[in-house]
Design an enzyme around this catalytic site. Structure first.
Site, PDB file in Angstrom:
ATOM      1  N   HIS A  19      16.287-113.423  -0.150  1.00 23.20           N
ATOM      2  CA  HIS A  19      16.165-112.590   1.404  1.00 23.20           C
ATOM      3  C   HIS A  19      14.975-112.136   1.965  1.00 23.20           C
ATOM      4  O   HIS A  19      14.189-112.308   1.637  1.00 23.20           O
ATOM      5  CB  HIS A  19      16.440-110.955   0.393  1.00 23.20           C
ATOM      6  N   ASP A  21      13.954-109.699   3.603  1.00 24.73           N
ATOM      7  CA  ASP A  21      13.087-108.995   3.375  1.00 24.73           C
ATOM      8  C   ASP A  21      11.822-108.882   2.082  1.00 24.73           C
ATOM      9  O   ASP A  21      10.414-108.657   2.216  1.00 24.73           O
ATOM     10  CB  ASP A  21      13.827-107.291   2.759  1.00 24.73           C
ATOM     11  N   LYS A  22      12.473-110.576   1.129  1.00 21.32           N
ATOM     12  CA  LYS A  22      12.072-110.338   0.203  1.00 21.32           C
ATOM     13  C   LYS A  22      10.812-111.978   1.106  1.00 21.32           C
ATOM     14  O   LYS A  22       9.520-111.563   0.172  1.00 21.32           O
ATOM     15  CB  LYS A  22      12.282-111.291  -1.397  1.00 21.32           C
ATOM     16  N   GLU A  47       1.411-106.572   7.049  1.00 25.78           N
ATOM     17  CA  GLU A  47       2.885-106.746   6.912  1.00 25.78           C
ATOM     18  C   GLU A  47       3.689-108.009   7.730  1.00 25.78           C
ATOM     19  O   GLU A  47       2.659-108.435   8.662  1.00 25.78           O
ATOM     20  CB  GLU A  47       3.320-105.456   8.530  1.00 25.78           C
ATOM     21  N   GLU A  60      -4.263-104.983   8.856  1.00 26.55           N
ATOM     22  CA  GLU A  60      -5.858-104.969   8.668  1.00 26.55           C
ATOM     23  C   GLU A  60      -6.055-105.848   7.676  1.00 26.55           C
ATOM     24  O   GLU A  60      -6.007-105.257   6.772  1.00 26.55           O
ATOM     25  CB  GLU A  60      -6.056-103.606   9.162  1.00 26.55           C
ATOM     26  N   LYS A 174      22.049-111.800  -3.504  1.00 23.17           N
ATOM     27  CA  LYS A 174      21.983-110.395  -4.379  1.00 23.17           C
ATOM     28  C   LYS A 174      22.802-110.120  -5.169  1.00 23.17           C
ATOM     29  O   LYS A 174      23.813-110.822  -4.808  1.00 23.17           O
ATOM     30  CB  LYS A 174      22.861-108.959  -3.340  1.00 23.17           C
ATOM     31  N   PHE A 238      29.644-116.749   2.559  1.00 21.42           N
ATOM     32  CA  PHE A 238      28.541-116.366   2.828  1.00 21.42           C
ATOM     33  C   PHE A 238      27.376-117.551   3.566  1.00 21.42           C
ATOM     34  O   PHE A 238      27.336-118.096   2.228  1.00 21.42           O
ATOM     35  CB  PHE A 238      28.042-115.458   2.188  1.00 21.42           C
ATOM     36  N   ASP A 246      19.271-112.259   9.206  1.00 18.33           N
ATOM     37  CA  ASP A 246      19.692-110.991   9.064  1.00 18.33           C
ATOM     38  C   ASP A 246      18.467-110.786   9.075  1.00 18.33           C
ATOM     39  O   ASP A 246      16.878-111.976   8.859  1.00 18.33           O
ATOM     40  CB  ASP A 246      19.482-110.679   8.001  1.00 18.33           C
ATOM     41  N   ALA A 247      16.773-109.537  10.528  1.00 22.03           N
ATOM     42  CA  ALA A 247      15.408-109.780  10.440  1.00 22.03           C
ATOM     43  C   ALA A 247      14.551-108.875   8.723  1.00 22.03           C
ATOM     44  O   ALA A 247      15.650-108.095   8.952  1.00 22.03           O
ATOM     45  CB  ALA A 247      15.083-108.920  11.274  1.00 22.03           C
ATOM     46  N   ARG A 252      10.357-103.605   2.352  1.00 18.27           N
ATOM     47  CA  ARG A 252      11.884-102.715   2.714  1.00 18.27           C
ATOM     48  C   ARG A 252      13.070-103.060   1.907  1.00 18.27           C
ATOM     49  O   ARG A 252      13.828-102.369   1.691  1.00 18.27           O
ATOM     50  CB  ARG A 252      12.452-103.308   3.847  1.00 18.27           C
ATOM     51  N   LYS A 253      12.322-102.674   0.479  1.00 14.72           N
ATOM     52  CA  LYS A 253      13.417-103.296  -0.866  1.00 14.72           C
ATOM     53  C   LYS A 253      12.431-102.243  -1.876  1.00 14.72           C
ATOM     54  O   LYS A 253      12.485-103.056  -2.958  1.00 14.72           O
ATOM     55  CB  LYS A 253      13.417-104.904  -0.885  1.00 14.72           C
ATOM     56  N   LYS A 273      -0.739-105.017   0.361  1.00 22.99           N
ATOM     57  CA  LYS A 273      -1.962-103.885   0.027  1.00 22.99           C
ATOM     58  C   LYS A 273      -3.193-104.275  -0.859  1.00 22.99           C
ATOM     59  O   LYS A 273      -2.017-104.832  -1.944  1.00 22.99           O
ATOM     60  CB  LYS A 273      -0.708-102.529  -0.106  1.00 22.99           C
ATOM     61  N   LYS A 277      -4.711 -99.592  -2.292  1.00 22.17           N
ATOM     62  CA  LYS A 277      -4.242 -98.714  -2.161  1.00 22.17           C
ATOM     63  C   LYS A 277      -3.627 -98.401  -2.860  1.00 22.17           C
ATOM     64  O   LYS A 277      -3.135 -99.105  -3.860  1.00 22.17           O
ATOM     65  CB  LYS A 277      -3.092 -99.251  -1.151  1.00 22.17           C
ATOM     66  N   ASP A 279      -0.646 -96.569  -3.584  1.00 24.37           N
ATOM     67  CA  ASP A 279       0.517 -96.904  -3.205  1.00 24.37           C
ATOM     68  C   ASP A 279       1.272 -97.617  -3.886  1.00 24.37           C
ATOM     69  O   ASP A 279       2.177 -97.724  -4.886  1.00 24.37           O
ATOM     70  CB  ASP A 279       0.934 -97.182  -2.089  1.00 24.37           C
TER      71      ASP A 279
END
Length: 399
Positions: A19, A21-22, A47, A60, A174, A238, A246-247, A252-253, A273, A277, A279
């Site tokens: 995918h 995003d992955k 990123e 960074e 998916k 598909f 798709d970008a 985003r997941k 990260k 961090k 998060d």
């Protein structure tokens, strides 16, 4: 104590390693792995963005030996390993343009995170915010059933694709599983959805093959019924997928990465990260604590929230919610966690205890696909503190 709707249907989705995003998450975490291997004190916020014929990195990074790390090579290796390895896919490892806009970490942030450099003596949190950890005694993974099963489906399909048992499968896919809960427990699967990128083959064949695989994966759970519905490639076709169609972006997941929408989420992403961090590291540690509470039999479900201020080591708050399933009061479990005697939520302590700067037998890139929780390869999935928790609660109750 929180109320829960004991009779309901809950749905969670997973996405494959292919995918878009992955793809981004895996590239970002592969860069992190390379930095930590070179310099365990690295500070990384990497990123990734992918699109048709493009991979771009920004963020960074401060790393001793950074000049020896080839981020373009890392990106191409990740893309190839996923399976985007030939031009028919219209996005593949040999063709895309690569752009990097990576630079050093802000010294204002660094001084608050580095031990002894900020206003406080101890290493502080890398950012403010709140993080959540969750566990439930629904399966061996102690995960919510819908997300656990969605991951299982795609892991099996990845194995089948890479072993070429179905040679028409392509990397992007998916899954989605809907589970009926009765009296708060998983009762049966109402619906299964699989959307899988393929070569141009007849839809009937794809549906027949993938439904058969889904049944083989899910049958051992005992949750399938005759009325369970299956939807495979419900648009009818598909073939065009991945970054060509798709970008994609890192982070985003976040619901796929965590608990499939069960419980709460603080909003912070994980991939790319370093563990300064919170998060990332505090979300891992909160899962560790919640899983041990459930494994100890102190609750059937448990959610832990922890909050931090940037540059401050001590958590601002720790909250425990067992959704009314706790064997003792939530406030008692909270007191045990706040004492720091079993779980120490200070950022430096988390990093040291889970050995997050020198992964042993696992990598951050592995966590970037099929969820960060529910797989025993990660140190935050251990249940080695269950007995300590039981004893601490027993002492508290007997006082």
């Amino acid at each position: 104590m929180s109320k829960i709707n004991v009779d309901h249907v809950f749905t969670s989705e997973s996405v494959s390693e292919g995918h878009p995003d992955k793809v981004c998450d895996q590239i970002s975490d592969a860069v992190l792995d390379a930095c930590l291997a070179k310099d365990p004190a690295s500070r990384v916020a990497c990123e990734t963005m992918v699109a048709h014929d493009l991979v771009a990195n920004s963020g960074e990074i401060t790393c001793s030996g950074w000049e020896d790390i080839d981020t373009e090579k890392i990106a191409r290796e990740v893309v190839k390993k996923i399976g985007y390895d030939h031009e028919d896919l219209k996005f593949w490892h040999d063709s895309f343009e690569y752009i990097s806009r990576l630079h050093g970490q802000s010294p204002d942030i660094s001084q608050g995170v580095s031990e002894g450099e900020g206003l406080f003596k101890d290493q502080g949190a890398g950012d403010q915010g709140m993080m959540f950890g969750y566990a439930a005694n629904e399966n061996p993974e102690l995960m919510p059933t819908p997300i656990a099963l969605s991951h299982r489906l795609l892991l099996e399909l990845e194995s089948i694709r890479k072993n070429k048992k179905l040679d028409y499968l392509r990397p992007d896919s998916k899954s989605q599983v809907s589970v009926k809960y009765t009296d708060g427990k998983p009762d049966y699967i109402t619906c299964v959805v699989i959307s899988h990128q393929t070569d141009d083959v007849p839809l009937d064949k794809v549906r027949r093959d993938l439904v058969e695989i889904a049944k083989e994966v899910l049958e051992p759970t005992g949750l399938l019924r005759n009325e369970t519905e299956y939807f495979v490639n419900p648009t009818g076709k598909f073939c065009l997928g991945g970054p060509y169609a798709d970008a994609g972006l890192t982070g985003r997941k976040i619901i796929v990465d965590t608990y499939g929408g069960v419980g709460s989420h603080g909003g912070g992403a994980f991939s790319g990260k370093d563990p300064s961090k919170v998060d990332r590291s505090a979300a891992y540690y909160s899962r560790y604590a919640a899983k041990n509470i459930v494994a100890a039999g102190l609750a059937e479900k448990c959610e832990i929230q922890v909050a931090y201020a940037i540059g401050v080591a001590r958590p601002l708050s720790i909250n425990v919610d067992t959704y009314g399933t706790g064997k003792v009061e939530d406030s008692q479990l909270q007191s045990v966690l706040e004492s720091g005697s079993i779980f120490d939520f200070r950022p430096a302590a988390i990093v040291q205890e889970l050995n997050l700067l020198k992964p042993d037998g696992w990598s951050y890139a592995q966590s970037a696909k099929y969820g960060h929780f529910g797989r025993d390869i990660f140190p935050w999935e251990k249940t080695d503190k269950a007995e300590d928790l039981k004893n601490a609660v027993k002492e508290m109750v007997n006082v």
